[in-house]
Design a protein around this motif. Structure first.
Motif, PDB file in Angstrom:
ATOM      1  N   SER A 140       0.816  -1.224   0.000  1.00 12.95           N
ATOM      2  CA  SER A 140       0.000   0.000   0.000  1.00 12.95           C
ATOM      3  C   SER A 140       0.848   1.272   0.000  1.00 12.95           C
ATOM      4  CB  SER A 140      -0.942   0.000   1.201  1.00 12.95           C
ATOM      5  OG  SER A 140      -0.218  -0.080   2.424  1.00 12.95           O
ATOM      6  N   GLY A 141       1.971   1.269   0.736  1.00 11.50           N
ATOM      7  CA  GLY A 141       2.819   2.458   0.796  1.00 11.50           C
ATOM      8  C   GLY A 141       3.411   2.805  -0.559  1.00 11.50           C
ATOM      9  N   TRP A 142       3.930   1.792  -1.277  1.00  4.88           N
ATOM     10  CA  TRP A 142       4.511   2.037  -2.596  1.00  4.88           C
ATOM     11  C   TRP A 142       3.446   2.525  -3.569  1.00  4.88           C
ATOM     12  CZ3 TRP A 142       3.634   0.587  -7.581  1.00  4.88           C
ATOM     13  CH2 TRP A 142       4.641   0.874  -8.514  1.00  4.88           C
ATOM     14  N   VAL A 143       2.272   1.922  -3.548  1.00  6.77           N
ATOM     15  CA  VAL A 143       1.189   2.304  -4.459  1.00  6.77           C
ATOM     16  C   VAL A 143       0.778   3.760  -4.225  1.00  6.77           C
ATOM     17  CG1 VAL A 143      -1.199   1.833  -5.138  1.00  6.77           C
ATOM     18  CG2 VAL A 143       0.359  -0.061  -4.694  1.00  6.77           C
ATOM     19  N   ALA A 144       0.677   4.154  -2.939  1.00  6.04           N
ATOM     20  CA  ALA A 144       0.304   5.538  -2.622  1.00  6.04           C
ATOM     21  C   ALA A 144       1.370   6.516  -3.079  1.00  6.04           C
ATOM     22  CB  ALA A 144       0.061   5.680  -1.121  1.00  6.04           C
ATOM     23  N   ASP A 145       2.651   6.175  -2.875  1.00  6.07           N
ATOM     24  CA  ASP A 145       3.740   7.044  -3.325  1.00  6.07           C
ATOM     25  C   ASP A 145       3.761   7.180  -4.843  1.00  6.07           C
ATOM     26  OD1 ASP A 145       4.636   7.610  -0.802  1.00  6.07           O
ATOM     27  OD2 ASP A 145       6.223   6.102  -0.789  1.00  6.07           O
ATOM     28  N   ARG A 146       3.462   6.098  -5.532  1.00  9.45           N
ATOM     29  CA  ARG A 146       3.568   6.092  -6.996  1.00  9.45           C
ATOM     30  C   ARG A 146       2.394   6.803  -7.667  1.00  9.45           C
ATOM     31  NH1 ARG A 146       3.648   6.700 -11.492  1.00  9.45           N
ATOM     32  NH2 ARG A 146       4.398   5.401 -13.228  1.00  9.45           N
ATOM     33  N   PHE A 147       1.176   6.553  -7.190  1.00 12.25           N
ATOM     34  CA  PHE A 147      -0.007   7.060  -7.884  1.00 12.25           C
ATOM     35  C   PHE A 147      -0.725   8.180  -7.140  1.00 12.25           C
ATOM     36  CE2 PHE A 147       0.527   2.644  -9.319  1.00 12.25           C
ATOM     37  CZ  PHE A 147       0.627   2.852 -10.689  1.00 12.25           C
ATOM     38  N   VAL A 168      -8.897  -6.782  -1.099  1.00 12.97           N
ATOM     39  CA  VAL A 168      -7.847  -6.014  -1.779  1.00 12.97           C
ATOM     40  C   VAL A 168      -8.109  -4.514  -1.605  1.00 12.97           C
ATOM     41  CG1 VAL A 168      -6.818  -5.464  -4.011  1.00 12.97           C
ATOM     42  CG2 VAL A 168      -7.362  -7.840  -3.441  1.00 12.97           C
ATOM     43  N   ALA A 169      -9.367  -4.119  -1.761  1.00 14.85           N
ATOM     44  CA  ALA A 169      -9.720  -2.702  -1.583  1.00 14.85           C
ATOM     45  C   ALA A 169      -9.456  -2.255  -0.150  1.00 14.85           C
ATOM     46  CB  ALA A 169     -11.190  -2.492  -1.942  1.00 14.85           C
ATOM     47  N   GLY A 170      -9.816  -3.095   0.815  1.00 14.85           N
ATOM     48  CA  GLY A 170      -9.570  -2.756   2.218  1.00 14.85           C
ATOM     49  C   GLY A 170      -8.103  -2.624   2.534  1.00 14.85           C
ATOM     50  N   ALA A 171      -7.278  -3.465   1.887  1.00 16.07           N
ATOM     51  CA  ALA A 171      -5.833  -3.421   2.112  1.00 16.07           C
ATOM     52  C   ALA A 171      -5.225  -2.109   1.652  1.00 16.07           C
ATOM     53  CB  ALA A 171      -5.157  -4.586   1.395  1.00 16.07           C
ATOM     54  N   MET A 172      -5.806  -1.483   0.642  1.00 11.97           N
ATOM     55  CA  MET A 172      -5.330  -0.183   0.166  1.00 11.97           C
ATOM     56  C   MET A 172      -5.968   0.962   0.947  1.00 11.97           C
ATOM     57  SD  MET A 172      -3.162  -0.672  -2.319  1.00 11.97           S
ATOM     58  CE  MET A 172      -2.574  -2.216  -1.639  1.00 11.97           C
ATOM     59  N   MET A 173      -7.231   0.800   1.314  1.00  5.50           N
ATOM     60  CA  MET A 173      -8.018   1.889   1.888  1.00  5.50           C
ATOM     61  C   MET A 173      -7.480   2.341   3.246  1.00  5.50           C
ATOM     62  SD  MET A 173     -12.170   1.921   2.092  1.00  5.50           S
ATOM     63  CE  MET A 173     -12.285   0.512   3.203  1.00  5.50           C
ATOM     64  N   VAL A 174      -7.297   1.406   4.151  1.00  3.96           N
ATOM     65  CA  VAL A 174      -6.945   1.780   5.522  1.00  3.96           C
ATOM     66  C   VAL A 174      -5.491   2.232   5.679  1.00  3.96           C
ATOM     67  CG1 VAL A 174      -6.727   0.898   7.874  1.00  3.96           C
ATOM     68  CG2 VAL A 174      -8.788   0.436   6.553  1.00  3.96           C
ATOM     69  N   PRO A 175      -4.495   1.458   5.207  1.00  2.00           N
ATOM     70  CA  PRO A 175      -3.108   1.916   5.399  1.00  2.00           C
ATOM     71  C   PRO A 175      -2.795   3.236   4.702  1.00  2.00           C
ATOM     72  CG  PRO A 175      -3.163  -0.418   4.848  1.00  2.00           C
ATOM     73  CD  PRO A 175      -4.539   0.119   4.612  1.00  2.00           C
ATOM     74  N   VAL A 176      -3.359   3.446   3.504  1.00  2.00           N
ATOM     75  CA  VAL A 176      -3.102   4.704   2.787  1.00  2.00           C
ATOM     76  C   VAL A 176      -3.717   5.877   3.552  1.00  2.00           C
ATOM     77  CG1 VAL A 176      -3.573   5.993   0.672  1.00  2.00           C
ATOM     78  CG2 VAL A 176      -2.855   3.604   0.542  1.00  2.00           C
ATOM     79  N   SER A 192       6.456   5.668   6.132  1.00  2.00           N
ATOM     80  CA  SER A 192       5.772   4.766   5.209  1.00  2.00           C
ATOM     81  C   SER A 192       6.143   3.314   5.487  1.00  2.00           C
ATOM     82  CB  SER A 192       6.123   5.134   3.763  1.00  2.00           C
ATOM     83  OG  SER A 192       5.472   4.271   2.854  1.00  2.00           O
ATOM     84  N   HIS A 193       7.451   3.058   5.686  1.00  4.95           N
ATOM     85  CA  HIS A 193       7.890   1.696   5.968  1.00  4.95           C
ATOM     86  C   HIS A 193       7.399   1.227   7.339  1.00  4.95           C
ATOM     87  CE1 HIS A 193      10.264   1.500   2.377  1.00  4.95           C
ATOM     88  NE2 HIS A 193      10.984   2.559   2.713  1.00  4.95           N
ATOM     89  N   ALA A 194       7.447   2.114   8.336  1.00  2.00           N
ATOM     90  CA  ALA A 194       6.971   1.758   9.671  1.00  2.00           C
ATOM     91  C   ALA A 194       5.473   1.442   9.639  1.00  2.00           C
ATOM     92  CB  ALA A 194       7.253   2.895  10.654  1.00  2.00           C
ATOM     93  N   ASN A 195       4.717   2.215   8.880  1.00  2.00           N
ATOM     94  CA  ASN A 195       3.278   1.989   8.754  1.00  2.00           C
ATOM     95  C   ASN A 195       2.994   0.631   8.107  1.00  2.00           C
ATOM     96  OD1 ASN A 195       0.464   2.958   8.852  1.00  2.00           O
ATOM     97  ND2 ASN A 195       0.622   3.035   6.624  1.00  2.00           N
ATOM     98  N   GLY A 196       3.739   0.294   7.041  1.00  2.00           N
ATOM     99  CA  GLY A 196       3.553  -0.986   6.380  1.00  2.00           C
ATOM    100  C   GLY A 196       3.894  -2.161   7.275  1.00  2.00           C
ATOM    101  N   LEU A 197       5.027  -2.063   7.979  1.00  2.00           N
ATOM    102  CA  LEU A 197       5.422  -3.129   8.893  1.00  2.00           C
ATOM    103  C   LEU A 197       4.395  -3.311  10.009  1.00  2.00           C
ATOM    104  CD1 LEU A 197       9.228  -2.284   9.265  1.00  2.00           C
ATOM    105  CD2 LEU A 197       8.290  -4.374   8.233  1.00  2.00           C
ATOM    106  N   SER A 198       3.956  -2.193  10.583  1.00  2.00           N
ATOM    107  CA  SER A 198       3.008  -2.243  11.696  1.00  2.00           C
ATOM    108  C   SER A 198       1.673  -2.831  11.265  1.00  2.00           C
ATOM    109  CB  SER A 198       2.814  -0.831  12.268  1.00  2.00           C
ATOM    110  OG  SER A 198       1.837  -0.829  13.275  1.00  2.00           O
TER     111      SER A 198
END
Length: 478
Positions: free
Chosen positions: A79-86, A124-132, A401-407
């Protein structure tokens, strides 16, 4: 509304937000988080009704619950990479649209295969929605307000698992199971409008390549672990244990790749920070109790004690009341006594109150049971909020971003592991009760609660290792 662009030091440029706009974004993110977590548990009580409408056995629909959680767990790390990219706004809006559309189609599904496929899409949508959304809040919240923000982002994870099953039963009984999903439609439309109007279009400063090997390894490890936990919850066997061992092995390989990769999907730099490490390692054991207790209580009340669903639901709501009741005083308590002291003392108290659930009997006076459950809800809420606040106390902006993904990934795994721990505790307790000749109603659940209490107590060890005054500067500034 006028906005300016500022460098956050987080690897990108982000629009500055006024405090009012940030509060509205916070409300949007907590609402999205509540909806995503709720959808993981709300259908549990509706499975028999859904199965009947499809002409299937209820067990065939269990995959609908598992598929959702698996999809969320596998795609969170990306999710972090996708948010940074798009861009955060584009990804959050797309995730809301996809989640809402999948909800519409889930309620209209005519068979088990299409239902499971749509639950995967929803996950899949939930995985992007909350962390972003959470990442947007962390990037834009001033450092002196970050602890309050993290405390606000905790309540959906505490309340949704408790409210999900009784709410699902209520909706199924009076409206039909389809409305469990269709009620997401108006919420999704409002969330989309709010997202497009309020969320800034943050992007990463540099487009880093997508870490395909890291995504494959991390996804396979998460998939194997979650699937293993799920199987061990329902039917403990060699296959389930093998999946967990496989997942752990793939997890070790994933960490090795992240250490070596030039541009890893999840950087491991935050793990070198003691407060972050303690919140993830010791906090993982404590989070397991957050997942186990809402799973065990309804089973003990209904199967062990023979209560009806209504009686059981009312008692479980005492946990919900405790979760909410402590919220207003959590921050003042942390400021008064310090993060480390609260985590140690309250951690021990949480373990004792979980263990005390083993003393409940079918004839226990309702006020006594309610007081115990509410007190336990207060203690676990305080612990969960404190752990999540400490997670980012010393993390620099570039590593957020990395800390958020790991957590987020570890949280998803440990909550699932908590349910497995509770289920295994019941099975072992059942065997012990038979071997020792215990005849008391719900005897097997007593062992399960004692086991969960012991695991919770083990989590205090990492808190004892924290230096005195750990994260106190962060608490006092907030």
């Amino acid at each position: 509304m006028k906005t300016s662009v500022e460098a956050t030091g987080g690897g990108g440029l982000h629009q500055a937000m006024t405090p009012t706009r940030l509060r509205w974004v916070m409300l949007l993110v907590t609402g999205a988080m509540f909806m995503e977590i709720l959808d993981g548990s709300i259908i549990v009580t509706a499975l028999p009704s859904i199965a009947r409408s499809f002409g299937e056995a209820p067990m065939a629909l269990e995959l609908g619950v598992s598929a959702y959680m698996l999809a969320v767990g596998v795609f969170i790390p990306a999710s972090g990479w996708v948010a940074d990219r798009f861009g955060a706004r584009a990804i959050l809006a797309a995730a809301i649209v996809l989640f809402t559309l999948a909800s519409l189609l889930c309620g209209s599904a005519q068979g088990v295969h299409s239902f499971v496929a749509l639950r995967i899409l929803q996950g899949v949508a939930g995985a992007m929605m909350v962390p972003v959304g959470r990442l947007v809040v962390m990037h834009h919240t001033p450092r002196d307000k970050l602890m309050e923000a993290m405390a606000s982002l905790v309540w959906p994870a505490l309340i949704a698992p408790v409210l999900g099953p009784p709410l699902g039963g209520l909706i199924t009984t009076h409206l039909g199971w389809q409305w469990i999903f269709w009620l997401n439609l108006p919420i999704g439309v409002l969330a989309l409008v709010a997202c497009l109007a309020l969320v800034p279009d943050d992007k990463g400063e540099e487009a880093r390549p997508f870490d395909w090997p890291g995504f494959a390894l991390c996804g396979a490890a998460t998939f194997a672990l979650l699937l293993g936990f799920d199987r061990m919850t329902v039917q403990p066997d060699i296959a389930g244990a093998g999946l967990i061992v496989l997942g752990l092995g793939l997890g070790v390989a994933t960490l090795g790749h992240f250490r070596r990769a030039a541009s890893p999907m999840l950087g491991l730099e935050p793990w070198s920070i003691q407060t972050f490490r303690a919140s993830q390692r010791g906090g993982a054991l404590m989070r397991m109790s957050i997942g186990a207790v809402p799973f065990l209580l309804p089973l003990m009340f209904q199967i062990g004690f023979g209560y009806d669903a209504f009686h059981s639901g009312l008692l479980v709501l005492a946990v919900f009341a405790g979760n909410l009741g402590i919220k207003t005083v959590t921050t003042p308590i942390l400021r008064r006594f310090g993060m480390r002291n609260v985590l140690i003392v309250n951690g021990v108290l949480s373990a004792l109150l979980i263990g005390a659930c083993s003393l409940l009997q079918p004839h226990t006076a309702v006020p006594v049971a309610v007081a115990l459950l509410a007190a336990g809800g207060c203690a676990r809420s305080m612990q969960f909020t404190s752990i999540n606040s400490m997670t980012f106390a010393d993390v620099p902006r570039p590593q957020m971003s990395h800390a958020n993904g790991l957590s987020n990934t570890l949280s998803q795994l440990t909550m699932a592991a908590g349910i497995t721990l509770g289920a295994l505790g019941v099975r072992v307790g059942h065997g012990l009760a038979q071997h020792l000749g215990w005849q008391a109603p719900g005897a097997e659940y007593r062992f399960a609660f004692l086991l969960v209490a012991l695991v919770t107590l083990m989590g205090v060890v990492d808190m004892l290792r924290l230096p005195r005054g750990a994260a106190d500067d962060f608490v006092k500034r907030s």
